[in-house]
Write a protein that holds these residues in place. Structure first.
Motif, short mmCIF file in Angstrom:
data_model
loop_
_atom_site.label_atom_id
_atom_site.label_comp_id
_atom_site.label_asym_id
_atom_site.label_seq_id
_atom_site.Cartn_x
_atom_site.Cartn_y
_atom_site.Cartn_z
N GLY A 173 0.21 4.18 4.05
CA GLY A 173 0.15 2.79 3.61
C GLY A 173 0.24 1.79 4.75
O GLY A 173 -0.32 0.69 4.67
N LEU A 183 0.85 -1.20 0.00
CA LEU A 183 0.00 0.00 0.00
C LEU A 183 0.88 1.25 0.00
O LEU A 183 1.86 1.33 0.75
N HIS A 184 0.55 2.20 -0.86
CA HIS A 184 1.34 3.40 -1.04
C HIS A 184 1.18 4.41 0.10
O HIS A 184 0.23 4.35 0.89
N SER A 186 -2.33 -1.06 5.49
CA SER A 186 -1.86 -2.44 5.60
C SER A 186 -2.53 -3.14 6.78
O SER A 186 -3.02 -4.27 6.66
N GLY A 204 3.00 -1.61 4.20
CA GLY A 204 2.92 -0.21 3.80
C GLY A 204 3.62 0.69 4.80
O GLY A 204 3.85 0.31 5.95
N ASN A 226 7.35 2.45 -4.93
CA ASN A 226 6.40 1.40 -4.55
C ASN A 226 6.48 0.23 -5.53
O ASN A 226 6.44 -0.94 -5.13
#
Length: 234
Positions: free
Chosen positions: A111, A32-33, A115, A107, A42
């Motif tokens: 993120g 996740l960014h 996560s 993340g 990423n």
């Protein structure tokens, strides 16, 4: 190395993702960014994980939007439709899930929070959770849903460290769950190579801690060095 794909939620909402690795892999990692949106680093994380045998999936929660402006990034984060994001997280985990495949979520910052959210949404399908310098979940009832261990990576120059670590570890203990910690003398954002707070040595060391954690909890015991720079864990 990877490729862009389109996934759909349970409500037929399309969203973007970046997939890297062998689709027959025995382990999968959802990435996740941060609040910037999906950035090149990423995708690089996904490629690096694919290089050591994981199937890696970067999920776009912003529908293609990216920025390098902190004010705009903060606005995008505040305005996220979390129920819709939850549907994306669940769809992505369902995409990665296969009989016998173990899955982790990972993340940093925004993120990292996502996560943890993903692991709480699909505890039956997620074997391990990795979060880095993010807002930590301390609701014991929610943490009890987790079905696997958590690796928490801390930026020790944050103003709320070590309190955030102490609070999270106390909550995880109360929930009866396993957590591991990796702390680095660095600021929030130290794993982002485009950030002025980037710290290459801490980034490489934290990456090795991630690799080792995934090796132990997704693929059994063993030692693997997959750091892009080839550095070993601290």
């Amino acid at each position: 190395m990877g490729r862009e794909i389109i996934l759909k939620t349970s409500q037929d909402e399309s969203f973007n993702a970046y997939l890297a690795g062998d689709e027959a892999a025995e382990s999968g990692v959802m990435i996740l960014h941060e609040w910037w949106g999906v950035m090149p680093h990423n995708r690089q994380w996904a490629d690096s994980l694919a290089d050591i045998g994981h199937l890696a999936l970067v999920v776009d929660l912003y529908d293609g939007r990216t920025t390098d402006d902190p004010e705009l990034a903060a606005e995008m984060m505040r305005n996220i439709d979390q129920p819709r994001a939850d549907r994306k997280l669940q769809a992505a985990i369902d995409y990665l899930h296969r009989p016998g495949r173990r899955i982790a979520t990972f993340g940093c910052s925004f993120g990292g929070k996502q996560s943890m959210q993903a692991s709480l949404l699909r505890p039956d399908k997620v074997s391990a959770t990795l979060v880095a310098y993010c807002r930590m979940e301390t609701d014991v009832a929610r943490l009890k849903r987790l079905s696997g261990p958590v690796l928490a990576i801390y930026a020790q120059q944050e103003r709320n460290w070590p309190q955030k670590q102490e609070d999270f570890e106390a909550a995880m203990k109360a929930a009866g769950k396993e957590t591991e910690a990796a702390g680095f003398d660095a600021a929030h954002g130290f794993t982002n190579p485009t950030s002025p707070r980037y710290e290459a040595e801490a980034d490489q060391a934290s990456w090795q801690s991630i690799v080792d954690f995934l090796q132990r909890h997704l693929r059994g015991s063993g030692n693997s060095d997959s750091s892009p720079a080839g550095d070993s864990s601290p």
